[in-house]
Design a protein around this motif. Sequence first.
Motif, PDB file in Angstrom:
ATOM      1  N   ALA A   1       0.827  -1.205   0.000  1.00  0.00           N
ATOM      2  CA  ALA A   1       0.000   0.000   0.000  1.00  0.00           C
ATOM      3  C   ALA A   1       0.863   1.258   0.000  1.00  0.00           C
ATOM      4  N   LYS A   2       1.954   1.243   0.760  1.00  0.00           N
ATOM      5  CA  LYS A   2       2.842   2.417   0.816  1.00  0.00           C
ATOM      6  C   LYS A   2       3.566   2.622  -0.503  1.00  0.00           C
ATOM      7  N   PHE A   3       4.041   1.554  -1.095  1.00  0.00           N
ATOM      8  CA  PHE A   3       4.697   1.669  -2.406  1.00  0.00           C
ATOM      9  C   PHE A   3       3.713   2.200  -3.458  1.00  0.00           C
ATOM     10  N   ARG A   4       2.488   1.739  -3.381  1.00  0.00           N
ATOM     11  CA  ARG A   4       1.483   2.179  -4.362  1.00  0.00           C
ATOM     12  C   ARG A   4       1.273   3.691  -4.278  1.00  0.00           C
ATOM     13  N   GLU A   5       1.287   4.223  -3.075  1.00  0.00           N
ATOM     14  CA  GLU A   5       1.091   5.665  -2.917  1.00  0.00           C
ATOM     15  C   GLU A   5       2.273   6.453  -3.466  1.00  0.00           C
ATOM     16  N   VAL A   6       3.472   5.898  -3.340  1.00  0.00           N
ATOM     17  CA  VAL A   6       4.650   6.545  -3.924  1.00  0.00           C
ATOM     18  C   VAL A   6       4.532   6.591  -5.442  1.00  0.00           C
ATOM     19  N   ILE A   7       4.196   5.458  -6.029  1.00  0.00           N
ATOM     20  CA  ILE A   7       4.148   5.353  -7.487  1.00  0.00           C
ATOM     21  C   ILE A   7       2.969   6.120  -8.075  1.00  0.00           C
ATOM     22  N   GLU A   8       1.810   5.998  -7.463  1.00  0.00           N
ATOM     23  CA  GLU A   8       0.602   6.568  -8.056  1.00  0.00           C
ATOM     24  C   GLU A   8       0.334   8.004  -7.627  1.00  0.00           C
ATOM     25  N   ALA A   9       0.709   8.366  -6.399  1.00  0.00           N
ATOM     26  CA  ALA A   9       0.375   9.696  -5.890  1.00  0.00           C
ATOM     27  C   ALA A   9       1.598  10.589  -5.689  1.00  0.00           C
ATOM     28  N   GLY A  10       2.783  10.055  -5.912  1.00  0.00           N
ATOM     29  CA  GLY A  10       3.989  10.877  -5.770  1.00  0.00           C
ATOM     30  C   GLY A  10       4.380  11.143  -4.333  1.00  0.00           C
ATOM     31  N   ALA A  11       3.999  10.270  -3.397  1.00  0.00           N
ATOM     32  CA  ALA A  11       4.390  10.448  -1.994  1.00  0.00           C
ATOM     33  C   ALA A  11       5.898  10.263  -1.845  1.00  0.00           C
ATOM     34  N   PHE A  12       6.483  10.981  -0.881  1.00  0.00           N
ATOM     35  CA  PHE A  12       7.894  10.770  -0.542  1.00  0.00           C
ATOM     36  C   PHE A  12       8.078  10.984   0.954  1.00  0.00           C
ATOM     37  N   TYR A  13       9.223  10.531   1.455  1.00  0.00           N
ATOM     38  CA  TYR A  13       9.434  10.408   2.889  1.00  0.00           C
ATOM     39  C   TYR A  13      10.656  11.174   3.368  1.00  0.00           C
ATOM     40  N   GLY A  14      10.528  11.789   4.548  1.00  0.00           N
ATOM     41  CA  GLY A  14      11.667  12.228   5.322  1.00  0.00           C
ATOM     42  C   GLY A  14      12.035  11.152   6.325  1.00  0.00           C
ATOM     43  N   GLN A  15      13.192  11.342   6.971  1.00  0.00           N
ATOM     44  CA  GLN A  15      13.660  10.361   7.959  1.00  0.00           C
ATOM     45  C   GLN A  15      14.156  11.082   9.204  1.00  0.00           C
ATOM     46  N   PRO A  16      13.294  11.402  10.143  1.00  0.00           N
ATOM     47  CA  PRO A  16      13.726  12.099  11.358  1.00  0.00           C
ATOM     48  C   PRO A  16      14.354  11.139  12.368  1.00  0.00           C
ATOM     49  N   HIS A  17      15.639  10.846  12.174  1.00  0.00           N
ATOM     50  CA  HIS A  17      16.332   9.904  13.051  1.00  0.00           C
ATOM     51  C   HIS A  17      17.023  10.591  14.225  1.00  0.00           C
ATOM     52  N   SER A  18      17.553  11.789  14.037  1.00  0.00           N
ATOM     53  CA  SER A  18      18.339  12.444  15.079  1.00  0.00           C
ATOM     54  C   SER A  18      17.434  13.050  16.136  1.00  0.00           C
ATOM     55  N   GLU A  19      17.811  12.862  17.400  1.00  0.00           N
ATOM     56  CA  GLU A  19      16.994  13.418  18.468  1.00  0.00           C
ATOM     57  C   GLU A  19      17.792  13.520  19.759  1.00  0.00           C
ATOM     58  N   PRO A  20      17.462  14.514  20.593  1.00  0.00           N
ATOM     59  CA  PRO A  20      18.071  14.595  21.914  1.00  0.00           C
ATOM     60  C   PRO A  20      17.344  13.678  22.880  1.00  0.00           C
ATOM     61  N   VAL A  21      18.091  13.072  23.795  1.00  0.00           N
ATOM     62  CA  VAL A  21      17.467  12.259  24.841  1.00  0.00           C
ATOM     63  C   VAL A  21      18.076  12.638  26.180  1.00  0.00           C
ATOM     64  N   GLU A  22      17.533  12.106  27.256  1.00  0.00           N
ATOM     65  CA  GLU A  22      17.996  12.476  28.581  1.00  0.00           C
ATOM     66  C   GLU A  22      19.388  11.921  28.855  1.00  0.00           C
ATOM     67  N   GLN A  23      20.104  12.588  29.750  1.00  0.00           N
ATOM     68  CA  GLN A  23      21.434  12.151  30.147  1.00  0.00           C
ATOM     69  C   GLN A  23      21.401  10.684  30.581  1.00  0.00           C
ATOM     70  N   GLY A  24      22.336   9.907  30.037  1.00  0.00           N
ATOM     71  CA  GLY A  24      22.452   8.522  30.445  1.00  0.00           C
ATOM     72  C   GLY A  24      21.680   7.548  29.584  1.00  0.00           C
ATOM     73  N   GLN A  25      20.752   8.026  28.758  1.00  0.00           N
ATOM     74  CA  GLN A  25      20.029   7.135  27.868  1.00  0.00           C
ATOM     75  C   GLN A  25      20.865   6.907  26.618  1.00  0.00           C
ATOM     76  N   THR A  26      21.428   5.736  26.497  1.00  0.00           N
ATOM     77  CA  THR A  26      22.291   5.441  25.360  1.00  0.00           C
ATOM     78  C   THR A  26      21.742   4.252  24.589  1.00  0.00           C
ATOM     79  N   ASP A  27      22.337   4.033  23.438  1.00  0.00           N
ATOM     80  CA  ASP A  27      21.884   2.915  22.606  1.00  0.00           C
ATOM     81  C   ASP A  27      22.953   1.823  22.592  1.00  0.00           C
ATOM     82  N   ALA A  28      23.402   1.434  23.748  1.00  0.00           N
ATOM     83  CA  ALA A  28      24.487   0.468  23.838  1.00  0.00           C
ATOM     84  C   ALA A  28      24.147  -0.845  23.132  1.00  0.00           C
ATOM     85  N   GLN A  29      22.869  -1.171  23.016  1.00  0.00           N
ATOM     86  CA  GLN A  29      22.472  -2.406  22.355  1.00  0.00           C
ATOM     87  C   GLN A  29      22.229  -2.212  20.860  1.00  0.00           C
ATOM     88  N   LEU A  30      22.433  -1.007  20.378  1.00  0.00           N
ATOM     89  CA  LEU A  30      22.209  -0.715  18.961  1.00  0.00           C
ATOM     90  C   LEU A  30      23.441   0.022  18.451  1.00  0.00           C
TER      91      LEU A  30
END
Length: 404
Positions: free
Chosen positions: A120-149
């Motif tokens: 369904a998402k691919f269809r909207e890209v092809i037929e309606a011209g949808a496109f996506y941003g990627q908001p990956h960067s973000e501030p988090v609280e002190q000590g919250q890390t992604d040690a498992q990622l």
Amino acid sequence: MDLRPTARQSELVGRARELARDRFAPRAERHDREASFPFDDYADLRAAGFLGLCVPTRYGGLGADYETYCLVAEQLAQGNGSTALTFNMHCLTMLMMGILADDMPLPPAARERHEKLRAAKFREVIEAGAFYGQPHSEPVEQGQTDAQLSMGGRRFGTTACKVDGGYVVNGRKFFVSLAGCAPYFATPAILLADGPWIERTLYLQVPKDAPGVTFPGDWDPMGMRGTVSRDMLLRDVFVPDEGLVLPPGTFGAMYNAFPQLSPLTFCATFLGLMQAAYDGALAYLSGQMAGSPGLHTEAAVKGHAVAEMLFTLEGTRALYYRAISEARVGAPPDAVQRARAAHVTVQRSAVALTQEAIRVCGGRGLLKRYPLERYARDARAGALMRPWTQEIATQQAWEAALGL
């Protein structure tokens, strides 16, 4: 080893080169001056079918794989670096949802549901011209890390609470390219629940106009001005179950299995800027750039510098092409190390070569009537982008080499 492009890759690269030269480049100065989003470039991308570049052919897309996307992006950046960098966000989403998800181990039920949702998402890209941003960067609280990622830096201050029919999402993102411009944003979030951390990573489709979504702040940066990368606030934003871009847990697992996923795609833009700066310097020195004075009697003085620029460009490209040729889910450690080397080399070389292009051309190269100063400003952004800033990639490289 054969690093020559396939016939299909050559075709797509040629189409991208024409688009960049004939359509993007004449508008790039205006978007840079105004810090405005290049909607006109995206209209051209849609008309050319390039919004479906990384959508598999069975869904009506052009079926470009990871390597092919990088080759195309290098060409687009020579017309407008900001357009290429934002297009990267869209294409990464398509790759992650498409062929990269196919390479991840998923239970049959999860794969079947993902197939239905992405169709369904691919269809909207092809037929309606949808496109996506990627908001990956973000501030988090002190000590919250992604040690498992192993993506680098602190992440996942954005949370998702499961409710009937979907999720309620809260968080704050920064440097959100295409802010307020893309119809959708594919955002990571951590599910508030018990269970292993990786299995609680979500990747969600958030419409730009969803209640609770705002894009506050000004946008007046030094370079990459056409990316329009303002903040993004999510306050009690409801995302339906159908808004899953990837099955739960797949986002974290994918970045652990493919750590060079986004860094190498970013590099394509900055390699393209290097080529544009080199070509621009040649055009300026030979009098082929409108308004340039030509070389006159300085060939012996400036020729050596031009040759050194060529050596830097081609050496960097060779390493980068090797890295993207072996980039994949589950690549061996030596390929990941080579990706780190390629990433840092591209970012260093982009700054050095775009600056050298101005020096070789002389004082007038600083004038905004020429594109050289824009290339140099845009090139500075590469070394600052997560998940692999130069510092993070360098640290990971020596830690891996020493077995730490």
